[in-house]
Motif scaffolding. Structure first.
Motif, PDB file in Angstrom:
ATOM      1  N   LEU A  40      54.329 -11.924  54.886  1.00 54.62           N
ATOM      2  CA  LEU A  40      56.569 -11.225  54.397  1.00 54.62           C
ATOM      3  C   LEU A  40      56.658 -10.280  55.378  1.00 54.62           C
ATOM      4  O   LEU A  40      55.613  -9.265  55.537  1.00 54.62           O
ATOM      5  CB  LEU A  40      56.415 -11.155  53.281  1.00 54.62           C
ATOM      6  CG  LEU A  40      55.967 -12.565  52.559  1.00 54.62           C
ATOM      7  CD1 LEU A  40      55.897 -12.051  50.759  1.00 54.62           C
ATOM      8  CD2 LEU A  40      56.527 -13.969  53.078  1.00 54.62           C
ATOM      9  N   ASN A  41      58.193 -10.267  54.853  1.00 60.08           N
ATOM     10  CA  ASN A  41      58.911  -8.823  55.868  1.00 60.08           C
ATOM     11  C   ASN A  41      58.584  -7.711  54.762  1.00 60.08           C
ATOM     12  O   ASN A  41      57.862  -7.682  53.929  1.00 60.08           O
ATOM     13  CB  ASN A  41      60.140  -9.090  55.486  1.00 60.08           C
ATOM     14  CG  ASN A  41      60.934  -7.530  55.914  1.00 60.08           C
ATOM     15  OD1 ASN A  41      61.194  -6.925  54.873  1.00 60.08           O
ATOM     16  ND2 ASN A  41      61.436  -8.300  56.530  1.00 60.08           N
ATOM     17  N   GLU A  42      58.285  -6.336  55.334  1.00 61.51           N
ATOM     18  CA  GLU A  42      57.510  -5.240  54.878  1.00 61.51           C
ATOM     19  C   GLU A  42      58.119  -5.235  53.444  1.00 61.51           C
ATOM     20  O   GLU A  42      57.670  -4.090  52.291  1.00 61.51           O
ATOM     21  CB  GLU A  42      57.705  -3.867  55.717  1.00 61.51           C
ATOM     22  CG  GLU A  42      56.932  -2.603  55.434  1.00 61.51           C
ATOM     23  CD  GLU A  42      56.861  -1.936  56.408  1.00 61.51           C
ATOM     24  OE1 GLU A  42      56.334  -0.850  56.707  1.00 61.51           O
ATOM     25  OE2 GLU A  42      56.610  -1.941  57.744  1.00 61.51           O
ATOM     26  N   SER A  43      59.256  -5.212  53.870  1.00 60.71           N
ATOM     27  CA  SER A  43      59.953  -4.689  52.043  1.00 60.71           C
ATOM     28  C   SER A  43      59.764  -5.265  50.926  1.00 60.71           C
ATOM     29  O   SER A  43      60.013  -4.573  50.063  1.00 60.71           O
ATOM     30  CB  SER A  43      62.121  -5.210  52.409  1.00 60.71           C
ATOM     31  OG  SER A  43      61.946  -6.171  52.832  1.00 60.71           O
ATOM     32  N   PHE A  44      58.825  -6.635  51.612  1.00 64.23           N
ATOM     33  CA  PHE A  44      58.369  -7.480  50.078  1.00 64.23           C
ATOM     34  C   PHE A  44      57.187  -6.933  49.902  1.00 64.23           C
ATOM     35  O   PHE A  44      56.516  -7.712  48.989  1.00 64.23           O
ATOM     36  CB  PHE A  44      58.803  -8.977  50.306  1.00 64.23           C
ATOM     37  CG  PHE A  44      60.199  -9.052  50.259  1.00 64.23           C
ATOM     38  CD1 PHE A  44      60.614  -9.227  49.030  1.00 64.23           C
ATOM     39  CD2 PHE A  44      60.445  -9.301  51.435  1.00 64.23           C
ATOM     40  CE1 PHE A  44      61.934  -9.636  49.774  1.00 64.23           C
ATOM     41  CE2 PHE A  44      61.437 -10.349  51.769  1.00 64.23           C
ATOM     42  CZ  PHE A  44      62.558 -10.092  50.210  1.00 64.23           C
ATOM     43  N   THR A  45      56.201  -6.075  50.660  1.00 67.22           N
ATOM     44  CA  THR A  45      55.358  -5.773  50.706  1.00 67.22           C
ATOM     45  C   THR A  45      54.587  -4.822  49.843  1.00 67.22           C
ATOM     46  O   THR A  45      55.318  -3.688  49.774  1.00 67.22           O
ATOM     47  CB  THR A  45      54.431  -6.608  52.105  1.00 67.22           C
ATOM     48  OG1 THR A  45      54.604  -5.139  52.963  1.00 67.22           O
ATOM     49  CG2 THR A  45      54.769  -7.902  52.345  1.00 67.22           C
ATOM     50  N   VAL A  46      53.618  -4.836  49.912  1.00 68.73           N
ATOM     51  CA  VAL A  46      52.693  -3.086  48.868  1.00 68.73           C
ATOM     52  C   VAL A  46      51.431  -3.103  50.346  1.00 68.73           C
ATOM     53  O   VAL A  46      50.760  -3.740  50.607  1.00 68.73           O
ATOM     54  CB  VAL A  46      52.624  -3.248  47.554  1.00 68.73           C
ATOM     55  CG1 VAL A  46      53.693  -3.593  46.713  1.00 68.73           C
ATOM     56  CG2 VAL A  46      51.168  -4.461  47.529  1.00 68.73           C
ATOM     57  N   SER A  47      50.845  -1.810  49.400  1.00 68.44           N
ATOM     58  CA  SER A  47      50.405  -1.277  50.818  1.00 68.44           C
ATOM     59  C   SER A  47      48.881  -2.058  51.049  1.00 68.44           C
ATOM     60  O   SER A  47      48.785  -2.397  48.893  1.00 68.44           O
ATOM     61  CB  SER A  47      49.913   0.064  50.693  1.00 68.44           C
ATOM     62  OG  SER A  47      51.067   0.736  51.414  1.00 68.44           O
ATOM     63  N   PRO A  48      47.185  -2.122  51.706  1.00 66.33           N
ATOM     64  CA  PRO A  48      46.372  -2.931  50.637  1.00 66.33           C
ATOM     65  C   PRO A  48      45.484  -1.796  49.796  1.00 66.33           C
ATOM     66  O   PRO A  48      44.998  -1.917  48.641  1.00 66.33           O
ATOM     67  CB  PRO A  48      45.676  -2.376  52.135  1.00 66.33           C
ATOM     68  CG  PRO A  48      46.663  -2.728  52.966  1.00 66.33           C
ATOM     69  CD  PRO A  48      47.933  -1.713  53.107  1.00 66.33           C
ATOM     70  N   PHE A  49      45.600  -0.647  49.659  1.00 64.09           N
ATOM     71  CA  PHE A  49      45.822   0.537  48.668  1.00 64.09           C
ATOM     72  C   PHE A  49      45.642   0.242  47.849  1.00 64.09           C
ATOM     73  O   PHE A  49      44.850   0.424  46.052  1.00 64.09           O
ATOM     74  CB  PHE A  49      45.375   2.062  48.888  1.00 64.09           C
ATOM     75  CG  PHE A  49      45.571   2.610  47.548  1.00 64.09           C
ATOM     76  CD1 PHE A  49      44.647   3.121  47.841  1.00 64.09           C
ATOM     77  CD2 PHE A  49      47.068   3.369  46.625  1.00 64.09           C
ATOM     78  CE1 PHE A  49      44.710   4.684  46.779  1.00 64.09           C
ATOM     79  CE2 PHE A  49      46.179   4.121  46.009  1.00 64.09           C
ATOM     80  CZ  PHE A  49      45.510   4.064  45.929  1.00 64.09           C
TER      81      PHE A  49
END
Length: 369
Positions: free
Chosen positions: A5-14
């Motif tokens: 998805l668009n980066e604004s909807f995602t969170v870091s793998p951490f």
């Protein structure tokens, strides 16, 4: 290849570390000792370790399937493997599984509240309050839920320091003799511990919301290892503090250990334990409800608001119709069977079915009938 998805909807793998661990810990952490002791008794810690290790294999299977899914979730995977109609029918079953998780967690926590804090408050009233809080957080979206998972792990972790008090009264001989049970006894304890490890299956919903999800698997395994160590630690402390008879007939051993804690400015520390536990149950409830809404939205093109209303009405109806403590135990037992079947049978079957389809397509591409 799965969808990103668009980066604004995602969170870091951490954040997978918090997402997985916080959805694995819930109200079951208050009473799992009374269930696992009925099988391998003082050796039940062995089952805790073995089930924890087995979940690493389940996480590997989940990642394999999700990387091959068109959109990176179970909805598109079902449609990809079984077609639109049968795929959506399977999605409905997964929706029911998510709703069952929310209802069971809420009703189990309300059972604790009614017994210890609000004995005269109607269940329907407490249920509405809980559902309102969970719905408010879910409306905020996946990033808000990730924040709840972060704080839902960090703040309750402070309660681990309270285990210092029962350690002072530990009888380490309670762990002896070691390895003196049959395989069937270990299996009974393992079966009872599966539900408290459930949570990685939510990856089937939020995998596209993880940034660089193709290389995020290590955080899922780190989180699973931490959960296993935590459960092992609490199990050992409980076994050396309580006798087997006390655990078998106790209702909430973790809460009972908190009753011995005394401070000059706090008379009933278990109340703090109970209310802080709200932060522990919020992550799995929010994640399951958000996942249920997403299943309806992606499979049947329902609007988010309509999906939310349908889901919370079903959850409230299920919660208020679980009347007695016996009913709570029955719905918990039913969820254990469903979760075990889903994780240990359905996921491997999907994996095998996918391999068969891939082999068939490969043979067909080279002209082999």
């Amino acid at each position: 290849m799965s969808k990103q998805l668009n980066e604004s909807f995602t969170v870091s793998p951490f954040f997978l570390f918090f997402l997985i661990h916080s959805t694995q810990t819930g109200v079951g952490l208050l009473n799992f000792q009374s269930k696992i002791i009925k099988g391998a008794e003082q050796d039940a810690w062995v089952s805790i370790v073995l089930v924890g290790i087995s979940f690493h294999l389940i996480i590997w299977l989940l990642y394999f399937l999700l990387k091959k899914s068109n959109n990176g979730d179970i909805m598109s995977l079902h449609q990809q493997l079984f077609g639109r109609w049968l795929g959506n029918a399977l999605n409905i079953f997964f929706y029911g599984y998510l709703i069952l998780i929310v209802s069971t967690i809420i009703r189990s926590y309300l059972s604790v509240l009614v017994t210890w804090v609000f004995p005269y408050t109607p269940i329907w009233y407490l249920s509405l309050i809980m559902i309102f809080v969970i719905s408010y957080l879910v409306i905020g979206g996946f990033r808000v839920i990730t924040g709840i998972c972060f704080w839902g792990m960090l703040i309750p972790s402070l309660l681990l320091f309270t285990l210092y008090f029962p350690i002072q009264y530990a009888y380490w001989t309670n762990l002896l003799p070691v390895f003196n049970h049959s395989l069937s006894d270990y299996f009974v304890s393992a079966k009872e511990s599966i539900l408290m490890y459930s949570g990685p299956e939510f990856l089937l919903i939020y995998f596209p919301f993880i940034k660089n999800n193709q290389i995020s698997q290590k955080w899922a395994h780190i989180s699973q290892a931490y959960t296993t160590i935590l459960y092992l630690f609490i199990t050992v402390i409980s076994f050396v503090y309580f006798s087997q008879g006390q655990l078998e007939h106790g209702t909430w051993p973790t809460l009972m250990m908190s009753k011995i804690i005394r401070f000059p400015f706090i008379e009933r520390f278990e109340y703090i334990y109970i209310f802080l536990w709200l932060l522990v149950i919020l992550p799995p409830c929010c994640m399951a409800l958000w996942g249920a809404i997403r299943v309806l939205k992606e499979s049947f093109k329902f609007k988010s608001r309509m999906s939310l209303w349908i889901s919370i009405i079903i959850v409230h109806f299920m919660v208020i119709n679980v009347k007695s403590k016996m009913d709570v135990e029955e719905i918990g037992g039913f969820l254990t069977i469903v979760a075990s079947s889903f994780l240990y049978f359905y996921i491997p079957i999907l994996f095998i079915f996918f391999l068969i389809i891939q082999a068939f397509k490969k043979a067909k591409s080279v002209g082999i009938d």
